[in-house]
Write a protein that holds these residues in place. Sequence first.
Motif, PDB file in Angstrom:
ATOM      1  N   GLU A  41       0.777  -1.162   0.094  1.00  0.00           N
ATOM      2  CA  GLU A  41       0.068   0.054  -0.071  1.00  0.00           C
ATOM      3  C   GLU A  41       0.828   1.270   0.053  1.00  0.00           C
ATOM      4  O   GLU A  41       1.643   1.298   0.780  1.00  0.00           O
ATOM      5  N   GLY A  42       0.675   2.223  -0.957  1.00  0.00           N
ATOM      6  CA  GLY A  42       1.350   3.354  -1.151  1.00  0.00           C
ATOM      7  C   GLY A  42       2.638   3.255  -1.826  1.00  0.00           C
ATOM      8  O   GLY A  42       3.469   4.592  -1.989  1.00  0.00           O
ATOM      9  N   SER A  43       3.031   2.125  -2.190  1.00  0.00           N
ATOM     10  CA  SER A  43       4.372   1.829  -3.094  1.00  0.00           C
ATOM     11  C   SER A  43       3.967   2.135  -4.584  1.00  0.00           C
ATOM     12  O   SER A  43       2.877   1.777  -4.793  1.00  0.00           O
ATOM     13  N   ARG A  44       4.924   2.986  -4.953  1.00  0.00           N
ATOM     14  CA  ARG A  44       4.745   3.439  -6.591  1.00  0.00           C
ATOM     15  C   ARG A  44       5.331   2.163  -7.332  1.00  0.00           C
ATOM     16  O   ARG A  44       5.480   2.234  -8.630  1.00  0.00           O
ATOM     17  N   GLY A  45       6.323   1.430  -6.697  1.00  0.00           N
ATOM     18  CA  GLY A  45       6.930   0.274  -7.520  1.00  0.00           C
ATOM     19  C   GLY A  45       6.221  -0.853  -7.897  1.00  0.00           C
ATOM     20  O   GLY A  45       4.915  -0.751  -7.652  1.00  0.00           O
ATOM     21  N   PRO A  46       6.992  -1.823  -8.582  1.00  0.00           N
ATOM     22  CA  PRO A  46       6.044  -3.102  -8.992  1.00  0.00           C
ATOM     23  C   PRO A  46       5.757  -3.848  -7.851  1.00  0.00           C
ATOM     24  O   PRO A  46       6.191  -3.765  -6.727  1.00  0.00           O
ATOM     25  N   ALA A  47       4.759  -4.652  -8.190  1.00  0.00           N
ATOM     26  CA  ALA A  47       4.290  -5.717  -7.098  1.00  0.00           C
ATOM     27  C   ALA A  47       5.463  -6.468  -6.548  1.00  0.00           C
ATOM     28  O   ALA A  47       6.309  -6.863  -7.530  1.00  0.00           O
ATOM     29  N   ARG A  48       5.473  -6.992  -5.590  1.00  0.00           N
ATOM     30  CA  ARG A  48       6.617  -7.922  -5.178  1.00  0.00           C
ATOM     31  C   ARG A  48       6.334  -9.400  -5.240  1.00  0.00           C
ATOM     32  O   ARG A  48       5.343  -9.683  -5.130  1.00  0.00           O
TER      33      ARG A  48
END
Length: 188
Positions: A80-87
């Motif tokens: 949540e709140g991350s702009r990066g790709p999904a882990r």
Amino acid sequence: MWRRGTIVTWAANRPGKGRRRSAPAAARPEVSADGDPDDLLGTTEVAGLLGYSSTASFSSALYQGCIPELPEPDALEKEEGSRGPARKKWRRATVVAIARKRGVLPPADQDANEDLVGAAEAAQILGYGNADSFISALGHGLLPDLDQPDGYEYRRGSGGRPRQQRWKRSRLDVLTASTPNRVAGGIP
């Protein structure tokens, strides 16, 4: 004029190509092979279980296709709140099976207390002069009973070969007892 010692010290410690000073790599958490087989593990935990020295080296190997036995991730989790790709996340059971297949973890049926020895000690037990003569005998097919090792030890860093074969001491003792006239370093 510079003193030789000053130049040698400077050359060994200078920053530059191949000697970049960077922050030390983050310590990987110790990940147990035991636990809920359906737990989802991220790249840091997977790197640890598969024996990689860092998450970066694992990621590089993954993207280069050097880990063909690792399937596509079981889940992609977006923080949540991350702009990066999904882990990427994999099931623990999948990763543990791959680690066992690669020899990073001992086989499930192997007794953790089984006394496994390396080439140097196996050479002594079997009467060879040194580890090199033992390994040479293996390579030339003179020890067919030991062609397949009982396990492997994975080393990290530059301290020798990364994967080293190990044999059960009990197996070597049986072989020694069955060939009592073994000549040190000679043909059995």
